[in-house]
Each structure stands twice: as structure tokens, then as C-alpha cells.
Design a protein around this motif. Structure first.
Motif, short mmCIF file in Angstrom:
data_model
loop_
_atom_site.label_atom_id
_atom_site.label_comp_id
_atom_site.label_asym_id
_atom_site.label_seq_id
_atom_site.Cartn_x
_atom_site.Cartn_y
_atom_site.Cartn_z
N GLN B 77 1.18 -1.08 -0.38
CA GLN B 77 -0.28 -0.29 0.27
C GLN B 77 0.71 1.42 0.12
O GLN B 77 0.93 2.13 -0.90
N ILE B 80 2.75 1.95 -3.60
CA ILE B 80 1.34 2.44 -4.33
C ILE B 80 1.64 3.34 -4.16
O ILE B 80 1.34 4.89 -5.08
N CYS B 81 0.85 4.12 -2.70
CA CYS B 81 0.72 5.35 -2.17
C CYS B 81 1.65 6.74 -2.65
O CYS B 81 1.61 7.87 -3.69
N ASP B 82 2.61 6.19 -2.14
CA ASP B 82 3.78 6.82 -3.01
C ASP B 82 4.04 7.22 -3.95
O ASP B 82 4.33 8.39 -4.56
N ALA B 84 2.35 6.77 -6.52
CA ALA B 84 1.02 7.32 -7.22
C ALA B 84 1.03 8.96 -6.95
O ALA B 84 0.43 9.17 -8.13
N GLY B 85 1.43 9.62 -6.04
CA GLY B 85 2.24 10.66 -5.75
C GLY B 85 3.14 11.39 -6.42
O GLY B 85 3.15 13.01 -6.57
N ARG B 86 4.21 10.21 -7.06
CA ARG B 86 4.94 11.45 -7.39
C ARG B 86 4.63 11.09 -9.06
O ARG B 86 5.11 12.00 -9.41
N ASN B 88 3.18 8.75 -12.61
CA ASN B 88 3.21 7.43 -13.29
C ASN B 88 2.45 7.43 -14.56
O ASN B 88 1.64 8.14 -15.11
N HIS B 289 -2.44 -5.27 -7.70
CA HIS B 289 -1.99 -4.30 -8.85
C HIS B 289 -2.57 -4.95 -9.34
O HIS B 289 -1.39 -5.60 -10.44
N SER B 320 3.19 0.24 -11.18
CA SER B 320 3.23 -0.95 -11.09
C SER B 320 4.40 -1.51 -10.82
O SER B 320 4.28 -2.67 -9.67
#
Lengths: 440, 440
Positions: B77, B80-82, B84-86, B88, B289, B320
Motif C-alpha cells: 500500500q 503504491i501511495c508514494d 502514485a503521489g510522485r 505514473n 495491482h 505497478s
């Protein structure tokens, strides 16, 4: 090692870190995994329409449609984070998120298109749509345009006309040309319509004669890969009618034209007046989270479902659904479709001005926040080299765009939907300067 | 509406909220989207091997392999969080994450398998592996087992033998039976080997005679869908040799058997001594994912890359890749492969004890944390009904398992890899009680 390497391993001006990464990439993903630009762009982060390279340089993204609601969109990130921390399972357990998402997505369609299959990509969506169409019709034949791409599976490779594939073009596939009123200046649109009608009749007739029958038409309503030709009035309706009369279904591939991109409508088929039996989608759906889908009628879904145990492990999982929901919510709250129409119209007018300043830009294409500029040489021939130079010149100015079309001479400008007016102005200023530099 | 509906719209004991959700699901995803259990399980959250239903009931997950390192795994988690905030984006920009992931994943393979294509699912991976094999060999023929499933695309539907598909079985496909030493008690393993050799020769010969040639063998090294038959010693090597001698490539579909599931090795093909040219993967790869991949040799990748512009929009994106990396790190830090071997061995012994207590369990199958129990009736025939009742009885006890095999009579127990000893004991106790209840 291949002589046809597409990934440069070093280039002038590269930092040692980037050169090392390129070597490691080549030793794992191989030399053919495509990279943009003469010197690849090494990215570290993004926000909105901005991308920051590993060396700290900032670029304005005027190209990418996958980050539909902006790079690293906080709402999408939060939705993924929250759901990934709670539950992520397949749809054979009952869960709320996928149903909420399906309802929300289907509400954007005309009433007869009221059922959804979820997939993980546009390729999976087009595969499934073709399975539905071939099983429904009992026919094999497929009609596509003469410069198109619909995905990377074998069935889709067999009908690819727009890039290199190792498979032979399917004997059950016929390709037709999309008539273009923009290029055919001085030609009566009715004669364009008639010659296209004859070509379509020949293609459909040939599929029938060969015994394949007609299963489906598979087209991007905007004809993006084709370079965004603009067919004459009445052509799109005629296309659909001819395919239906031959027994085939109409599949609208909305991977590029969907989700409000064209401004005037949520879906490309609505914008151009195509009446599809199946709509496929992908790229912008989850803002980068792998998602695709097929929207169709209850009858077609039901027929397929009775004959096939279709299951897709990842598709429709709660995290993907949460990502898809966040994209739709963001679009609604920020009025991004109306924004695409409004800002898009202004940008199109300014592109028209840029185009009017040089004989080397022969046409302005597109709609909403999807723009194309056709580049020709002094003799009026498509100029792929100058187009490529423009893309590189734009990059030098820290502006990212790309190119499309059968002659690779259409500049493709398709920023994330959240681009603001002042950002669009930066893009246009840089474009005007690049045009002045490259197309002197 | 279909008469073959697979989704119940209401059932006794259902809460109104669940019944309403089922109706909404049916009105969007349709009546055929599969759901487990007589009364579907409505899930709200999960952690480790535990799943919490919407009504608050907790279930022990003894079935799901997609949440490989546990439901809502905090490390996955966070990764993915980190990310997705940077950032993709697709892989046509250079980025670090995908290269890091590729290196880390490829390090788990034998040295000649050192190149990776990333995809979004096992279906996309098997599609791509078949494209590589058919283009490499110039042949079309594919060999599969007589009860298998490798994905939901059309090419894969044409070679599906393990579930209902609307496509006809491909004339370029031959199916063979996996000999099972467990069922064939009293039969000399050498005679099993000989009769299987004759069957394989006939299948391969038939592909050659029909002019298809042999492109590939496509098998799950564990034969999961097939019910986990255990072939005689030397059979797997013979299978690979015969396919190679006929000019075909060997594709190991590791969607179920990979990522340390079998305990003794990271990959199923390593565990059973199959020597593949291509390895495909999916389900556990990103802990939910959407991710898949094809691992192959530099030569095969290079040959395909020269002929095909293969690109996959979402695959290998940094989010991913971060998910995939987190799964590998979690496996390593928690020694999950060794754990699968150690705990798996203990559970297999205890299952043996349960099996020895009743004549209705005719075989214990599997390896590592993948367990199968074969259920028969009093006459020794496969008992699908009792197997189904056992699955439902386990659910009543808040334990989730499933069933597989051509006769649907093999209990399938395949918990997330993070299951702990005391949790396995709960599963075993519930199973012993369920067996006592159902198989009286």
C-alpha cells in the motif's frame, strides 16, 4: 545484439546516471522497448501538466492523455491509497466499489448502452469486444481503417495497419481509407462520400464473397492514429449503416477520444454521430492505473455471458474501481469536459493563427483538447523530418508533444485535461517559436 | 433475461443492503459476472489472511493467491501511495522504478532467462508469449492439457479446455492428458510414461501432418486447473524434449505456481524440472495491482522486438513497478518462500491425517502452500456435490477455500503466503470438522 536498436545507450549531454540507467534498461527490457526523443527523457516526478526530469528540469506535458486529470492527481492518489489499505479482491466476492463505478460510468452513455465489462487495458477491451461481435454474428470479418492500431494481442495485431507487427494482415480483415475534407480542398464533399461508399461496399462485399461475413467495424471515432482526418458530413452515419446492413456490429474504440477529451461530448462516438453496439475504453480511465472496459447492451452482454465463462482476475477490483471513480468525480467537480470545449476552442483559434503564418502548416485538426497540425515541405509534400524536428525543438523548450499520421507529419498535442489557460499559452508561445525556428 | 443466471439476486438470510447491491450489480455488470458461493460473500475489508464482510463477520482466507503477501499489505500500500503521489507514466519516458523491478525479478530466474516484457495481466502475458512462439517458429500449432485455462483473449479462448467458451476449439490446438500417479495406484509408472509418450507423439504428429507445425507447449507446471495431477518421474523432462524435438517452444504459465508458492523454488518450472523458453506470470505479481509479465531469453526478445513495435501503455509504469518491488521485498524480508516450504510441509502432513480418517478423500495433492484434497463418493467416483458442500460448510465456519479439477472434486486450498501457523491450524481444524459433517 540487434542492429535495429531503438533505445540509445548514450547520447551527448547525458549525465552518467542516465547513461547507466539506459544500459541497465537495455540489459533487462531489451533494446526495443520504445523511448521517446533522440535523447530519452528521464523523469522523476509530476504534478498537473508538469513533469520534472531527474536533473531537475521542468517540462510542460502537452502530450499525455493517460494522466487525464493531471499527473499525480491528489484525489486519484488518495482514492487508491485508501482502498489499497482496506481491500483489493476480484469481483467473485461482492463489493460496493465496482458497482458504484459501473453505475457512474454507464450514466454517461446513451440509454441502450447500459452494461459494462471491466478489463485491465484497451487491448483487453478490444479483444473482448471482438469476441462478442464474432460470436454474435457468427462471422469473422473485420473492417478497420488503413492506418490504425487497436492493441497488442494477436487478434489485434492481425488487424493492425498503423505500425509494424510480425503477424500477417488477417485474410478476414479489410482496411478502408478515411476520406479527409481538409486535405481534399477543392474536391466536392459529395464525390468524396461517393468514392468512399464504393470503397466500403467493395470491402464489405469482399468479406462476404470470401465467406468471412462481417463481424464488426472497429474504429476510433476521432481517427487519432490516422492523423485525425475529417470525413465529409454524413460519412460516419453511412459507415455505420453499411456495416449494419452487412450484418456487422459497430465497435467504437474510445481509448483516445473518450472521457470528454473532445469537449462537446463525453464520448467520441457521441461527438461524431456514430451509433455503436460496443464501446471500448482504456488509457485515461484510471489516470494511469491499469483499467479498460467494454460498454454494450444488455442483450449482447447476456448472449455472450450465457456462452462464455468470462472472468478477469484484476478487472473491477476495488482499487481500480476507486481510481476510476476518482477520475469521474474529478472531471465533474472541475467541469473538465466543458473546460476542454472552452479552452480547446481558444487554443484551436490560436493554432489557426500560427498555421496561417506559414505555408508549411497545411491543416489544423482535432477537437476539444486534442490538436493536430499537419506539416508539409515547400513542395506541399508531407514532411516527417520537419515534424520530428519540431517535436525535438519543443522538447528543447521544455514542452512535450508528439506526432502521428500515416506520413508521421501531424503534430499531436493532447495535454492532460487539467491544463490551464496560462499553461496553454506557454505551449502556444513555444510552438510559435519552434515553428519559426524549424519551418523557416 | 437469461435463464442461466449465475448471480443470485436474493437468498435467504441476506441483508436488505446486500440484496440491493446484488440487484444494482446485475443491472450494470449483468447476470453472468461470476460470484462465489450459494449466497455471495459481501466483503468490506481485509488484513493479512483475514477478510471482513459487510456485516462484520470475519473470514479466514484459505483460497486467494492474488493477495500473495496478505490483504491490504502495508508495504505494498505504501509503495503504491508514494509512487502514485510522485509519478505514473508509461515506459517511453525513462524512469528508474521499472528497471529496478526488472533487475530484481530477473535475478530469481536461471541465467539464460534474462529479459522481461511487462504486461497488465496473465492473459496479456500468455498472448504475448504465443505471439513470440508463433513468430519464432513460423508454426501455428499449440499443445495444451485437456483441462486448462490460460486467459480470456480470443487466441487463449481457442485453446481453452477447462471452462466454457463460445469459440470453437482451434484446429491448430491439440490437448493431451497429464498422467497422474496418485490416481493410478497399482499402475506401473513406466507404463503411464509410455502411454503418455504415445499420446504426445500422436498430438505432435497430428499438428505436423495438418501443416500447422508446433509453435509451443503452454502449461502450468503445477497443473492447477487440472486438479494438480502428479506425473511420473521423468515425464516433465520428456514433455519438454518432445516439444523441442518437434520444433516448438516451451511456455511455463506461472500465474498460479510462481512467486515461491510451491515452497521449494521461486518458480513452478524450477520445482518440477521443466526448462522453458518463456515464462508467463500474473496474479500474485502486484498483490492485486494489475500486473503480468513474460520472461524470456535475450535472443527471443530481440527477434520479436526487431519485427514488432510492441508497446503496452500501462505495463511497467512506476506505480505497478513499485507494487511489484514491494511484493518481492516483502517475500524476501519475511522469508515467505521458505515459510511456504516449512509451514506447507506441516500442513500437508496434517491433511494426510485428515485424509487417512475417511475413504471419501482419495488423494492429497499439491506442494508448498498449495493444497488439494480429492473427494470421492462411497463407490469411489469423483464427488463434485460433496466437494461443493464442503466449500459451503467451510464458509459457514468462516473459512474460505474453493475447488478445481475436471470433475470439480478437488478442494483447492491456497492461502495468502503470509498465513501463520496458528491460522493454518484454524483452517485445518475447520476442515476436519467440515469433513466430519459433510463426508459422514
Amino acid at each position: 545484439m540487434s542492429t535495429a536498436d531503438s533505445s540509445p545507450v548514450s547520447a551527448p549531454g547525458q549525465t552518467p546516471a542516465t547513461a547507466a540507467l539506459l544500459r541497465r534498461r537495455r540489459d533487462t527490457l531489451g533494446p526495443h522497448s520504445p523511448l521517446f526523443y533522440e535523447e530519452p527523457l528521464h523523469l522523476a516526478s509530476g504534478a498537473g501538466v508538469w513533469l520534472t526530469a531527474a536533473d531537475g528540469t521542468e517540462y510542460l506535458d502537452g502530450y499525455n492523455n493517460v494522466p487525464h486529470v493531471g499527473h499525480a492527481n491528489p484525489r486519484v492518489q488518495q482514492a487508491i491509497c485508501d482502498q489499497a489499505g482496506r481491500l483489493n479482491v476480484h469481483t467473485r466476492y461482492l463489493q460496493d466499489r465496482v458497482v458504484e463505478y459501473a453505475e457512474r460510468l454507464l450514466a454517461t452513455f446513451d440509454t441502450d448502452l447500459d452494461r459494462l465489462f471491466l478489463t485491465n487495458s484497451g487491448s483487453e477491451a478490444n479483444e473482448l469486444a471482438l469476441r462478442l461481435a464474432t460470436q454474435h454474428t457468427g462471422a469473422r470479418g473485420v473492417l478497420v481503417t488503413d492506418f490504425s492500431y487497436h492493441g497488442n494481442t494477436r487478434s489485434l495485431a492481425e488487424l493492425t495497419t498503423g505500425l509494424a507487427v510480425g503477424e500477417e494482415f488477417g485474410d478476414h480483415v479489410r482496411a478502408f481509407h478515411v476520406p479527409d475534407t481538409v486535405t481534399a480542398t477543392g474536391v466536392d464533399p459529395r464525390s468524396l462520400l461517393e468514392s468512399s461508399a464504393a470503397q466500403l461496399d467493395a470491402a464489405l462485399g469482399s468479406l462476404q464473397e470470401a465467406g468471412h461475413g462481417v463481424a464488426a467495424l472497429l474504429v476510433d471515432p476521432l481517427f487519432s492514429t490516422e492523423g485525425m482526418p475529417e470525413p465529409p458530413d454524413g460519412w460516419t452515419q453511412m459507415l455505420g449503416e453499411k456495416v449494419r446492413a452487412a450484418g456487422g456490429l459497430v465497435i467504437a474504440d474510445e481509448v483516445q477520444s473518450g472521457f470528454g477529451r473532445l469537449g462537446g461530448a463525453m464520448w467520441g462516438h457521441q461527438a461524431v454521430g456514430l451509433d455503436p453496439d460496443l464501446v471500448t475504453m482504456g488509457k485515461p480511465m484510471g489516470n494511469g492505473h491499469p483499467m479498460g472496459g467494454v460498454v454494450t447492451t444488455a442483450e449482447l452482454l447476456d448472449e455472450f455471458g450465457r456462452r462464455n465463462m468470462y472472468f478477469n482476475t484484476f478487472a473491477g477490483n476495488p482499487v481500480s474501481s476507486a481510481a476510476g471513480l476518482a477520475v469521474l468525480e474529478e472531471m465533474e467537480d472541475r467541469r473538465l469536459m466543458a473546460h476542454a470545449a472552452e479552452l480547446g476552442a481558444r487554443v484551436h483559434r490560436q493554432l489557426e493563427e500560427i498555421a496561417s503564418g506559414t505555408a508549411r502548416i497545411s491543416a489544423r485538426r482535432g477537437s476539444g483538447l486534442f490538436f493536430g497540425l499537419e506539416i508539409i515541405d515547400d513542395d506541399g509534400s508531407p514532411d516527417a523530418r520537419a515534424t520530428k524536428r519540431l517535436v525535438e525543438e519543443m522538447k528543447r523548450r521544455r514542452l512535450l508533444i508528439s506526432r502521428i499520421g500515416p506520413q508521421d507529419n501531424v503534430l499531436k498535442i493532447r495535454p492532460p485535461m487539467v491544463i490551464e489557460d496560462h499553461e496553454a499559452q506557454l505551449l502556444l508561445e513555444g510552438l510559435a517559436e519552434s515553428v519559426a525556428t524549424v519551418l523557416r
